[in-house]
Design a protein around this motif. Structure first.
Motif, PDB file in Angstrom:
ATOM      1  N   LYS A   1       0.839  -1.203   0.000  1.00  0.00           N
ATOM      2  CA  LYS A   1       0.000   0.000   0.000  1.00  0.00           C
ATOM      3  C   LYS A   1       0.874   1.253   0.000  1.00  0.00           C
ATOM      4  CE  LYS A   1      -3.479   2.507   2.600  1.00  0.00           C
ATOM      5  NZ  LYS A   1      -4.242   2.593   3.839  1.00  0.00           N
ATOM      6  N   SER A   2       1.919   1.242   0.793  1.00  0.00           N
ATOM      7  CA  SER A   2       2.825   2.377   0.869  1.00  0.00           C
ATOM      8  C   SER A   2       3.496   2.634  -0.483  1.00  0.00           C
ATOM      9  CB  SER A   2       3.875   2.116   1.952  1.00  0.00           C
ATOM     10  OG  SER A   2       4.844   3.126   1.956  1.00  0.00           O
ATOM     11  N   ILE A   3       3.956   1.583  -1.133  1.00  0.00           N
ATOM     12  CA  ILE A   3       4.600   1.727  -2.448  1.00  0.00           C
ATOM     13  C   ILE A   3       3.610   2.282  -3.465  1.00  0.00           C
ATOM     14  CG2 ILE A   3       5.609   0.436  -4.384  1.00  0.00           C
ATOM     15  CD1 ILE A   3       6.952  -1.364  -2.220  1.00  0.00           C
TER      16      ILE A   3
ATOM     17  N   VAL B   1      -1.921  13.471  -1.664  1.00  0.00           N
ATOM     18  CA  VAL B   1      -1.618  12.036  -1.736  1.00  0.00           C
ATOM     19  C   VAL B   1      -0.443  11.681  -0.822  1.00  0.00           C
ATOM     20  CG1 VAL B   1      -0.772  10.201  -3.269  1.00  0.00           C
ATOM     21  CG2 VAL B   1      -2.598  11.718  -4.035  1.00  0.00           C
ATOM     22  N   ALA B   2       0.573  12.518  -0.801  1.00  0.00           N
ATOM     23  CA  ALA B   2       1.752  12.235   0.035  1.00  0.00           C
ATOM     24  C   ALA B   2       1.392  12.107   1.509  1.00  0.00           C
ATOM     25  CB  ALA B   2       2.807  13.321  -0.164  1.00  0.00           C
ATOM     26  N   THR B   3       0.356  12.794   1.952  1.00  0.00           N
ATOM     27  CA  THR B   3      -0.030  12.723   3.366  1.00  0.00           C
ATOM     28  C   THR B   3      -0.690  11.390   3.731  1.00  0.00           C
ATOM     29  OG1 THR B   3      -2.241  13.664   3.082  1.00  0.00           O
ATOM     30  CG2 THR B   3      -0.420  15.219   3.423  1.00  0.00           C
ATOM     31  N   LEU B   4      -0.990  10.570   2.750  1.00  0.00           N
ATOM     32  CA  LEU B   4      -1.607   9.274   3.024  1.00  0.00           C
ATOM     33  C   LEU B   4      -0.605   8.252   3.558  1.00  0.00           C
ATOM     34  CD1 LEU B   4      -3.858   9.006  -0.159  1.00  0.00           C
ATOM     35  CD2 LEU B   4      -4.518   9.799   2.133  1.00  0.00           C
ATOM     36  N   GLN B   5       0.681   8.581   3.487  1.00  0.00           N
ATOM     37  CA  GLN B   5       1.703   7.672   4.008  1.00  0.00           C
ATOM     38  C   GLN B   5       1.623   7.618   5.533  1.00  0.00           C
ATOM     39  OE1 GLN B   5       3.547   5.576   2.527  1.00  0.00           O
ATOM     40  NE2 GLN B   5       3.537   6.301   0.416  1.00  0.00           N
ATOM     41  N   PRO B   6       1.840   6.433   6.104  1.00  0.00           N
ATOM     42  CA  PRO B   6       1.802   6.324   7.565  1.00  0.00           C
ATOM     43  C   PRO B   6       3.067   6.849   8.253  1.00  0.00           C
ATOM     44  CG  PRO B   6       2.204   4.174   6.576  1.00  0.00           C
ATOM     45  CD  PRO B   6       1.933   5.139   5.443  1.00  0.00           C
ATOM     46  N   ALA B   7       4.174   6.931   7.533  1.00  0.00           N
ATOM     47  CA  ALA B   7       5.433   7.380   8.139  1.00  0.00           C
ATOM     48  C   ALA B   7       5.402   8.889   8.378  1.00  0.00           C
ATOM     49  CB  ALA B   7       6.606   7.026   7.227  1.00  0.00           C
ATOM     50  N   ASN B   8       6.361   9.373   9.155  1.00  0.00           N
ATOM     51  CA  ASN B   8       6.430  10.804   9.427  1.00  0.00           C
ATOM     52  C   ASN B   8       6.883  11.568   8.178  1.00  0.00           C
ATOM     53  OD1 ASN B   8       9.329  10.863   9.282  1.00  0.00           O
ATOM     54  ND2 ASN B   8       9.434  10.116  11.370  1.00  0.00           N
ATOM     55  N   PHE B   9       6.810  12.901   8.252  1.00  0.00           N
ATOM     56  CA  PHE B   9       7.119  13.761   7.112  1.00  0.00           C
ATOM     57  C   PHE B   9       8.531  13.519   6.586  1.00  0.00           C
ATOM     58  CE2 PHE B   9       8.816  17.653   5.275  1.00  0.00           C
ATOM     59  CZ  PHE B   9       7.833  17.987   4.352  1.00  0.00           C
TER      60      PHE B   9
ATOM     61  N   CYS C   1      12.766   3.755   4.557  1.00  0.00           N
ATOM     62  CA  CYS C   1      11.339   3.614   4.883  1.00  0.00           C
ATOM     63  C   CYS C   1      10.958   2.239   5.416  1.00  0.00           C
ATOM     64  CB  CYS C   1      10.505   3.936   3.640  1.00  0.00           C
ATOM     65  SG  CYS C   1       8.782   4.301   4.015  1.00  0.00           S
ATOM     66  N   TYR C   2      11.649   1.207   4.971  1.00  0.00           N
ATOM     67  CA  TYR C   2      11.146  -0.121   5.281  1.00  0.00           C
ATOM     68  C   TYR C   2      12.070  -0.967   6.168  1.00  0.00           C
ATOM     69  CZ  TYR C   2       8.028   1.323   1.587  1.00  0.00           C
ATOM     70  OH  TYR C   2       7.128   2.030   0.825  1.00  0.00           O
ATOM     71  N   ALA C   3      13.191  -0.407   6.617  1.00  0.00           N
ATOM     72  CA  ALA C   3      14.065  -1.162   7.514  1.00  0.00           C
ATOM     73  C   ALA C   3      13.356  -1.365   8.855  1.00  0.00           C
ATOM     74  CB  ALA C   3      15.376  -0.411   7.720  1.00  0.00           C
ATOM     75  N   PRO C   4      13.497  -2.552   9.437  1.00  0.00           N
ATOM     76  CA  PRO C   4      12.870  -2.768  10.746  1.00  0.00           C
ATOM     77  C   PRO C   4      13.522  -1.876  11.805  1.00  0.00           C
ATOM     78  CG  PRO C   4      14.206  -4.658  10.093  1.00  0.00           C
ATOM     79  CD  PRO C   4      14.228  -3.697   8.949  1.00  0.00           C
ATOM     80  N   ARG C   5      12.704  -1.289  12.606  1.00  0.00           N
ATOM     81  CA  ARG C   5      13.184  -0.419  13.686  1.00  0.00           C
ATOM     82  C   ARG C   5      12.684  -0.959  15.017  1.00  0.00           C
ATOM     83  NH1 ARG C   5      12.945   2.834   9.247  1.00  0.00           N
ATOM     84  NH2 ARG C   5      14.552   4.422   9.097  1.00  0.00           N
ATOM     85  N   SER C   6      13.506  -0.762  16.017  1.00  0.00           N
ATOM     86  CA  SER C   6      13.086  -1.245  17.343  1.00  0.00           C
ATOM     87  C   SER C   6      12.480  -0.142  18.161  1.00  0.00           C
ATOM     88  CB  SER C   6      14.274  -1.838  18.071  1.00  0.00           C
ATOM     89  OG  SER C   6      15.369  -0.951  18.058  1.00  0.00           O
TER      90      SER C   6
END
Length: 107
Positions: A3-5, A48-56, A102-107
């Motif tokens: 979805k993000s892509i 559209v860009a604001t639809l991303q779940p990640a921060n700005f 954007c997609y690396a796992p973070r703890s």
């Protein structure tokens, strides 16, 4: 992640498409309404860009990599552009950066 892509691709189409219409208006003397439609599409890009779940920061940094690749693809389709090996290498490096940011796992 899919979805993000898809959101990144849609945002890219809006920004590149809108910018291209304005480019045509200014550089190739197309009618004024090219600019008007281009401006409207660029506004859609902002939404559209604001639809991303990640921060700005992460969203816009990641989008930059997608923009690089999509710009080359757009130019190939609409301007008969032929990328050289450095364009392709640069695009691959940008995409690697995108997936790390954007997609690396973070703890």
């Amino acid at each position: 992640m899919i979805k993000s892509i898809l959101i990144f691709v849609l945002a890219g189409l809006c920004e590149i498409g809108g910018g291209y219409l304005i480019w045509l208006w200014l550089k190739e003397n197309k009618p004024w309404w090219y600019a008007l439609i281009g401006a409207f599409i660029l506004i859609l890009y902002g939404v559209v860009a604001t639809l991303q779940p990640a921060n700005f920061a992460r969203t816009y940094a990641t989008y930059g990599g997608f923009f690089i690749v999509m710009s080359i693809l757009w130019a190939m389709k609409f301007d008969n552009y032929v990328p050289d090996k450095y364009d392709i290498i640069g695009a691959i490096v940008a995409l690697i950066g995108v997936f790390i940011i954007c997609y690396a796992p973070r703890s």
